[in-house]
Design a protein around this motif. Structure first.
Motif, PDB file in Angstrom:
ATOM      1  N   UNK A  13     -13.264  64.112  -1.670  1.00 44.65           N
ATOM      2  CA  UNK A  13     -14.403  64.690  -0.958  1.00 44.65           C
ATOM      3  C   UNK A  13     -15.263  63.599  -0.344  1.00 44.65           C
ATOM      4  N   UNK A  14     -15.636  63.769   0.914  1.00 41.61           N
ATOM      5  CA  UNK A  14     -16.509  62.793   1.580  1.00 41.61           C
ATOM      6  C   UNK A  14     -17.936  62.861   1.049  1.00 41.61           C
ATOM      7  N   UNK A  15     -18.299  64.004   0.474  1.00 39.76           N
ATOM      8  CA  UNK A  15     -19.666  64.204  -0.024  1.00 39.76           C
ATOM      9  C   UNK A  15     -19.636  64.819  -1.411  1.00 39.76           C
ATOM     10  N   UNK A  16     -20.686  64.553  -2.173  1.00 38.85           N
ATOM     11  CA  UNK A  16     -20.872  65.184  -3.470  1.00 38.85           C
ATOM     12  C   UNK A  16     -22.310  65.699  -3.556  1.00 38.85           C
ATOM     13  N   UNK A  17     -22.556  66.551  -4.535  1.00 39.21           N
ATOM     14  CA  UNK A  17     -23.857  67.208  -4.651  1.00 39.21           C
ATOM     15  C   UNK A  17     -24.870  66.241  -5.265  1.00 39.21           C
ATOM     16  N   UNK A  21     -33.095  84.167  -3.251  1.00 34.05           N
ATOM     17  CA  UNK A  21     -32.566  84.672  -1.988  1.00 34.05           C
ATOM     18  C   UNK A  21     -31.603  83.680  -1.350  1.00 34.05           C
ATOM     19  N   UNK A  22     -31.937  82.386  -1.449  1.00 36.06           N
ATOM     20  CA  UNK A  22     -31.127  81.355  -0.813  1.00 36.06           C
ATOM     21  C   UNK A  22     -31.031  80.136  -1.722  1.00 36.06           C
ATOM     22  N   UNK A  23     -29.940  79.434  -1.572  1.00 34.42           N
ATOM     23  CA  UNK A  23     -29.739  78.183  -2.295  1.00 34.42           C
ATOM     24  C   UNK A  23     -29.274  77.129  -1.296  1.00 34.42           C
ATOM     25  N   UNK A  24     -30.004  76.045  -1.206  1.00 30.63           N
ATOM     26  CA  UNK A  24     -29.612  74.936  -0.338  1.00 30.63           C
ATOM     27  C   UNK A  24     -29.029  73.827  -1.201  1.00 30.63           C
ATOM     28  N   UNK A  25     -27.974  73.218  -0.716  1.00 26.98           N
ATOM     29  CA  UNK A  25     -27.306  72.149  -1.448  1.00 26.98           C
ATOM     30  C   UNK A  25     -27.480  70.844  -0.679  1.00 26.98           C
ATOM     31  N   UNK A  26     -28.046  69.850  -1.316  1.00 22.04           N
ATOM     32  CA  UNK A  26     -28.217  68.529  -0.715  1.00 22.04           C
ATOM     33  C   UNK A  26     -27.016  67.663  -1.095  1.00 22.04           C
TER      34      UNK A  26
END
Length: 229
Positions: free
Chosen positions: A93-97, A125-130
């Motif tokens: 994976x190029x990115x991780x959480x 209602x919403x979840x954003x992942x950085x």
């Protein structure tokens, strides 16, 4: 006896205790390479994601999860064993959480650091992942074992062959690969798999199936061993 290490399949980066980010890599090509190698008397160490295809021949198998897990296993193995070649076909994976942000309506309610031991609530209602960039595993390999023959892989999508080859050559130079296997995602379907073996001069070989590509990769590695004698 020659010894090789093959990485295969996909990494799985945790979001929380039950969710993760992964990709579509199956590890089938890596499993084919492993099978061909074992039948030719080569000792194979196979590092894969939990859901990757497994070789039918006997290999030493090591299961990994995310990129940190992959690096940990590789560090242990390369500290213990010398490898005549490392075929790094795993789709890292190029990115991780890095963290998550919870929203209710338009209001940010909480920023939560990634915790693989906790489950995020489903009531928001919403979840954003950085996301943050993952460490580059391929760049670590020759630093640990400078004498090994490293085979890199580059997957792009819907690009020209010239672009694919140029990017593969850049990967090869940057990471001191012996050669790179270049693929376009649009040319992969089941066992159909158009792949190019690329060196500093350009395309060495072209293959149309996973099985023939796996055979070709192993043959090029063996050619390198012969030249080194």
């Amino acid at each position: 006896m020659k010894r090789i290490l093959i990485t295969a399949g996909a990494t799985s980066e945790p979001i929380d205790a039950v969710r993760s980010i992964t990709n579509n890599a199956t590890g089938k090509l890596g499993s084919y390479i492993a099978d061909f190698a074992v039948t030719q008397g080569i000792e194979v160490h196979y590092v894969s994601g939990a859901n990757a295809c497994q070789p039918s021949q006997p290999v030493k198998h090591y299961v990994t999860t995310g990129v940190d897990s992959v690096l940990g296993v590789l560090d242990q193995l390369m500290s213990r064993y010398h490898y005549d070649a490392i075929i790094h076909s795993m789709a890292i994976s190029d990115y991780r959480v890095a963290a998550t942000a919870q929203y209710q309506g338009s209001n940010l309610t909480e920023i939560v650091a990634k915790d693989a031991h906790q489950k995020l609530p489903s009531s928001n209602d919403h979840l954003a992942i950085l996301l943050e960039p993952s460490p580059k595993v391929i760049g670590y390999i020759k630093k640990k074992q400078p004498e090994t023959h490293l085979v890199g892989f580059k997957l792009l999508s819907q690009v020209s062959v010239d672009t694919l080859v140029r990017v593969a050559q850049n990967l090869m130079i940057k990471n001191d690969c012996s050669f790179v296997v270049a693929n376009d995602a649009t040319d992969i379907s089941g066992d159909l798999h158009r792949g190019y073996i690329v060196d500093e001069k350009g395309i060495m070989k072209q293959y149309e199936t996973k099985e023939t590509l796996a055979q070709g990769i192993l043959q090029e590695v063996q050619n390198l061993w012969i030249k080194k004698q």
